[in-house]
Design an enzyme around this catalytic site. Structure first.
Site, short mmCIF file in Angstrom:
data_model
loop_
_atom_site.label_atom_id
_atom_site.label_comp_id
_atom_site.label_asym_id
_atom_site.label_seq_id
_atom_site.Cartn_x
_atom_site.Cartn_y
_atom_site.Cartn_z
N HIS A 1 1.98 4.21 -3.14
CA HIS A 1 1.91 5.68 -3.10
C HIS A 1 3.20 6.29 -3.64
O HIS A 1 3.18 7.19 -4.48
CB HIS A 1 1.70 6.17 -1.67
N HIS B 1 0.84 -1.21 0.00
CA HIS B 1 0.00 0.00 0.00
C HIS B 1 0.87 1.25 0.00
O HIS B 1 0.69 2.16 -0.83
CB HIS B 1 -0.91 -0.03 1.23
N GLU B 2 1.81 1.32 0.94
CA GLU B 2 2.63 2.52 1.05
C GLU B 2 3.62 2.64 -0.11
O GLU B 2 3.85 3.74 -0.63
CB GLU B 2 3.37 2.53 2.39
#
Length: 232
Positions: free
Chosen positions: A28, A24-25
């Site tokens: 980004h 997820h991170e």
């Protein structure tokens, strides 16, 4: 909560959670780099090393607080949390307001993709007639964790991803005014996650998590059920 059950739950969810927050991170940071901002990349945050993304409050303290504070309520316990936010210098993006939306969506989209991947793994395990319940439950946990993380992060309060998306979509003046709540955003979300409605269910769960998580599972079931039927 039973200690043995707690340990078993941690073992089942550990790998899916680590994959979920790490990818997820990293997503980004990867999308931000693609759109012109190298900040996360230069700080080593476009990485699959989970240690670079663990936040002491959001990844450890908040989930534990919710685990014990909601264990005795209807539908509980509720487990929510977040990882260390990836730094993004929105001014360095080629089209800051528009690109902010894509950077914010990258995390939740990566979780929906992971949920589907865990679902396909579950189909493969069933097709290979692997009956070890641990592996099946890990795959099921992977689906659940990623759906919940995606839906939670899409809640439209900054600095959650949904809040960033909303800021990017609003007209400039409204976006600037709305973004001012960002320093208080996590406190607002935490309050909504714990504060109960009349039936005992937390506000956030009733108005946001339950409806959207249910809809997400319906979509996944629509995709996976025909595949499960083929391999059984």
């Amino acid at each position: 909560m039973n200690t043995n059950l707690l340990i078993q739950t941690i073992l089942i969810y550990a790998l899916p959670v680590l994959f979920a927050i790490t990818i997820h991170e990293a997503a980004h940071g990867y999308v931000a780099r693609h759109l012109g901002d190298n900040t996360a990349y230069l700080l080593g945050r476009v990485s699959l090393n989970p240690l670079k993304h663990i936040d002491p409050i959001g990844t450890v303290a908040m989930p534990l607080l919710l685990l014990f504070s909601t264990a005795g309520i209807p539908g509980g316990p509720y487990l929510l949390g977040y990882a260390k936010p990836v730094p993004v210098a929105f001014g360095k993006l080629r089209h800051p307001k528009r690109d902010m939306v894509w950077v914010a969506l990258a995390g939740p989209v990566s979780n929906f993709i992971q949920a589907l991947a865990w679902g396909l793994l579950l189909v493969a395990l069933v097709g290979l007639q692997i009956e070890e319940s641990f592996f099946l439950r890990v795959a099921q946990a992977g689906i659940k964790v990623n759906v919940i993380l995606a839906v939670f992060n899409l809640f439209p309060i900054p600095p959650l991803d949904g809040g960033r998306v909303l800021v990017g979509l609003l007209p400039w003046k409204a976006a600037m005014q709305f973004s001012r709540i960002e320093p208080y955003g996590f406190f607002i979300v935490l309050l909504l996650a714990v504060a109960p409605l009349a039936n005992g269910a937390p506000i956030l769960n009733r108005i946001w998590m339950s409806p959207l998580v249910g809809a997400s599972f319906s979509v996944l079931n629509f995709v996976l059920e025909p595949l499960l039927a083929l391999v059984r």
